[in-house]
Design a protein around this motif. Sequence first.
Motif, PDB file in Angstrom:
ATOM      1  N   GLU A 120       0.836  -1.204   0.000  1.00 22.31           N
ATOM      2  CA  GLU A 120       0.000   0.000   0.000  1.00 22.31           C
ATOM      3  C   GLU A 120       0.873   1.257   0.000  1.00 22.31           C
ATOM      4  O   GLU A 120       0.579   2.232  -0.699  1.00 22.31           O
ATOM      5  N   LEU A 175      -4.123  -0.799  -5.262  1.00 21.23           N
ATOM      6  CA  LEU A 175      -5.001  -0.624  -4.097  1.00 21.23           C
ATOM      7  C   LEU A 175      -6.109  -1.678  -4.074  1.00 21.23           C
ATOM      8  O   LEU A 175      -6.530  -2.121  -3.001  1.00 21.23           O
ATOM      9  N   LYS A 176      -6.559  -2.110  -5.254  1.00 16.01           N
ATOM     10  CA  LYS A 176      -7.550  -3.198  -5.318  1.00 16.01           C
ATOM     11  C   LYS A 176      -6.935  -4.483  -4.772  1.00 16.01           C
ATOM     12  O   LYS A 176      -7.565  -5.215  -3.991  1.00 16.01           O
ATOM     13  N   VAL A 178      -4.424  -4.698  -2.670  1.00 16.68           N
ATOM     14  CA  VAL A 178      -4.224  -4.489  -1.232  1.00 16.68           C
ATOM     15  C   VAL A 178      -5.498  -4.839  -0.472  1.00 16.68           C
ATOM     16  O   VAL A 178      -5.470  -5.552   0.543  1.00 16.68           O
ATOM     17  N   ALA A 179      -6.630  -4.348  -0.970  1.00 17.78           N
ATOM     18  CA  ALA A 179      -7.907  -4.629  -0.318  1.00 17.78           C
ATOM     19  C   ALA A 179      -8.224  -6.123  -0.343  1.00 17.78           C
ATOM     20  O   ALA A 179      -8.681  -6.697   0.655  1.00 17.78           O
ATOM     21  N   ASP A 180      -7.970  -6.776  -1.486  1.00 24.34           N
ATOM     22  CA  ASP A 180      -8.219  -8.221  -1.601  1.00 24.34           C
ATOM     23  C   ASP A 180      -7.335  -8.997  -0.632  1.00 24.34           C
ATOM     24  O   ASP A 180      -7.781  -9.950   0.022  1.00 24.34           O
ATOM     25  N   ARG A 182      -6.062  -8.019   2.179  1.00 18.07           N
ATOM     26  CA  ARG A 182      -6.517  -7.839   3.554  1.00 18.07           C
ATOM     27  C   ARG A 182      -7.761  -8.687   3.835  1.00 18.07           C
ATOM     28  O   ARG A 182      -7.920  -9.219   4.942  1.00 18.07           O
ATOM     29  N   ARG A 183      -8.616  -8.841   2.845  1.00 20.62           N
ATOM     30  CA  ARG A 183      -9.784  -9.704   3.012  1.00 20.62           C
ATOM     31  C   ARG A 183      -9.345 -11.164   3.161  1.00 20.62           C
ATOM     32  O   ARG A 183      -9.920 -11.918   3.946  1.00 20.62           O
ATOM     33  N   HIS A 203     -10.279 -12.265  -6.608  1.00 15.79           N
ATOM     34  CA  HIS A 203      -8.978 -11.635  -6.771  1.00 15.79           C
ATOM     35  C   HIS A 203      -8.309 -12.068  -8.081  1.00 15.79           C
ATOM     36  O   HIS A 203      -7.691 -11.245  -8.776  1.00 15.79           O
TER      37      HIS A 203
END
Length: 207
Positions: A120, A175-176, A178-180, A182-183, A203
């Motif tokens: 990130e 950033l997409k 990064v979000a995936d 973290r999920r 993802h």
Amino acid sequence: MLVESLKDLIVSLRPGARLPKELELCETFGVSRGNIREAIKHLCELGVLERSTKRGTFVKAPTLEDISRSFAFQLKMAGPGFEELKGTRLFLEQSIAPLLIQLATPMSLDHLNTLVAEMEANAGSPQKADALDRQFHTALAEICGNRLIKIFFQVINLTFDAQYREKYLNTAAVLKSVADHRRMIACIKSKDREGLLAVISEHIHPL
């Protein structure tokens, strides 16, 4: 074939063992010394032998990285398509989901979180973020504690050439991811197998 015969001999020896002298190998395989030298040179380049001018030729234990690079090169020569690579990656990552939930430790989860945070922080430098993305997926394989799984993950990572990844080298795509990621970590931590499978599919499918 001489190289294959030498490979069989090498497999029968332990890492660190010295290969018989060239003249002995000539007698064993019924070939010229020049042929033996060429075969040994080739196997040194593959990382399975190493030569010392004074001591001789020894069996080398190749690193996982050596194996992965060699395998990835041969796979590229086979010319797999993008959909084949993506399908294989999806299969591998979903297959290890139960192991991730079972074997992940607080330390390994911390490592995953660190990689995501660094990714990130480098969202404005997509090339750096891409390297961290690959490290994240390799770290998933490492949690399984299986060397072969790690090799397969590295091979797929190495085979996804720049031509496949270039359009994802931008801040929004980073950033997409990064979000995936973290999920994924959240699902592993909460032992949510079905959720993890769904996130992995989401993802990978947009690739």
